[in-house]
Design a protein around this motif. Sequence first.
Motif, mmCIF file in Angstrom:
data_model
loop_
_atom_site.group_PDB
_atom_site.id
_atom_site.type_symbol
_atom_site.label_atom_id
_atom_site.label_comp_id
_atom_site.label_asym_id
_atom_site.label_seq_id
_atom_site.Cartn_x
_atom_site.Cartn_y
_atom_site.Cartn_z
ATOM 1 N N PRO A 182 0.815 -1.220 0.000
ATOM 2 C CA PRO A 182 0.000 0.000 0.000
ATOM 3 C C PRO A 182 0.848 1.269 0.000
ATOM 4 C CG PRO A 182 0.016 -1.004 2.177
ATOM 5 C CD PRO A 182 0.694 -1.982 1.257
ATOM 6 N N ARG A 184 -6.680 3.138 4.092
ATOM 7 C CA ARG A 184 -5.233 3.061 3.932
ATOM 8 C C ARG A 184 -4.567 2.449 5.163
ATOM 9 N NH1 ARG A 184 -3.759 8.925 1.702
ATOM 10 N NH2 ARG A 184 -1.652 8.048 1.654
ATOM 11 N N ASP A 206 -5.143 -1.233 4.766
ATOM 12 C CA ASP A 206 -4.263 -1.806 3.748
ATOM 13 C C ASP A 206 -2.943 -2.264 4.376
ATOM 14 O OD1 ASP A 206 -6.057 -1.436 1.701
ATOM 15 O OD2 ASP A 206 -5.118 0.387 0.922
#
Length: 312
Positions: free
Chosen positions: A145, A259, A262
């Motif tokens: 990520p 995020r 991730d």
Amino acid sequence: MTGDADLLTAQRARFTAVDPALPEAVAPPQDDRTETLTAALPDGRRVTASLVHASYPVGSAHRLWSAAEVWELMPLIGDTGGVGLNALLNAWVERMRTVSPPTSDSACLVSWPSRDVEATRVFLDHGFQPLTTLAVRRTVQQPQPRVEPLVVRRARNADMDAMLQLTLAELRYSASVGATVFRENAVPLKRDALRKRLLDGDPVWVAERDGMTLALADCAWTPVTPGSWAGSRLQPGNWGYVNCVSVLPGARGNSIGRRLMDVVHAEFTRGGASGTYLYYNPPNPLSSVFWPRQGYRPLWTLWEARPATALR
């Protein structure tokens, strides 16, 4: 008369047909803490269940995600489906009429496979609500990520104040949309739990931007073996547990939670996780959308009649 062994064999086959991701069905506990309920069906067959009553004392951490007094039913209905489940719930209604009137801080609880649609109608008809879902995500390979300019890192002791703020924000919100209760001792209980996580070296992450902590992912590892409590809920393996994910209210809607997760998922994958699991509240308008988008899907639904007098 159908024996318990036959019921268990039939229930294992039915659970597998309903959802192959379920672990093998296990027999309900039978010990000095449980009471046995039975019910007869029109065709002469009988179904059974174990009933466990638990009272959590004032100050108990368990009260943060549970009513103070809980009656939990663990049905063994074989392949009788909604007919057998309905008969057991009717027997439970009669049993509850013999106990002292429960307080408002009470609940009747059943954990049942989420994909059993036939059972869903029965639970709704008996006054239950789907307040909590155990959802799973199987490990998948994914690209590394992108985390800049958001910084995602493991939490440290110096993050305690920010972590506590985020945890309490999540607790307050969950108390409005699910089974959680914000008790008067929530602050010390949550602080102690976070300290233990860090002391034990559990995987806890924070996301920050420009030095400000915006989000928290409080996680742990759960080894699942047959015969354990976790083994009655998950297939065997080494699972990652996502206990709490919280984003500051003013920072939501900017993909920070996605995020952060991730990174969490990538780290669990790197550590050899069989998958990850968590609990979320279906009435929660945020988590009921966010978690399916992250690849989670319901495995078990915790149906509650709260207070216990709502059982009908």
